[in-house]
Design a protein around this motif. Structure first.
Motif, short mmCIF file in Angstrom:
data_model
loop_
_atom_site.label_atom_id
_atom_site.label_comp_id
_atom_site.label_asym_id
_atom_site.label_seq_id
_atom_site.Cartn_x
_atom_site.Cartn_y
_atom_site.Cartn_z
N GLN A 174 0.81 -1.23 0.00
CA GLN A 174 0.00 0.00 0.00
C GLN A 174 0.83 1.27 0.00
O GLN A 174 0.31 2.34 0.30
N THR A 175 2.12 1.14 -0.34
CA THR A 175 2.96 2.34 -0.27
C THR A 175 2.64 3.33 -1.39
O THR A 175 3.12 4.46 -1.37
N ARG A 194 -4.27 3.93 3.88
CA ARG A 194 -3.85 2.52 3.95
C ARG A 194 -4.66 1.78 5.01
O ARG A 194 -5.15 2.38 5.96
N GLU A 195 -4.80 0.44 4.85
CA GLU A 195 -5.40 -0.38 5.90
C GLU A 195 -4.54 -0.27 7.15
O GLU A 195 -3.31 -0.28 7.03
#
Ligand code: TYC
Length: 108
Positions: free
Chosen positions: A11-12, A19-20
């Motif tokens: 998720q970067t 992000r989660e």
């Protein structure tokens, strides 16, 4: 057809707040126990339970009698370092007063 990726995306590419949240385990908890012995005075055990486990006199007396009758009794449940500190403090206090009272801990 859509299926889950084999590994979690990092998720970067997303802004941090989108992000989660990372899945973190809660820290393990440890229960602190007093053990019975034949020599420590009941009154001393009641004082220990009041002084180190913030119990009132009535609750401290009930826990002391449970330990006396059953051999072991729970004093409280804490994060590991707090439990370790309680065990050291109680055992140090007991030795300082020449009593064999034993305090132990185990994962809850
Ligand atoms: N068994 C002790 C007595 O008869 C009292 C006692 C209670 C000792 C609880 C330790 O953790 C303990 N004097």
């Amino acid at each position: 057809m859509s299926s889950k990726p084999a590994v979690l995306p990092d998720q970067t590419d997303l802004p941090v707040l989108e992000r989660e949240p990372a899945k973190v385990k809660p820290p393990p908890l440890f229960t602190v126990y007093l053990l019975n012995d034949d020599y420590t005075p009941m009154e001393f055990v009641v004082i220990v339970l009041q002084k180190f486990f913030s119990m009132g006199r009535d609750q401290a007396t009930l826990v002391m009698l449970k330990v006396h009758r059953e051999g072991r009794g729970a004093c409280g449940t804490y994060p590991k370092e707090v439990a370790e500190t309680k065990v050291e403090q109680v055992n140090g206090f007991s030795r300082m007063h020449q009593h064999p009272l034993q305090c132990t801990m185990e994962e809850a």
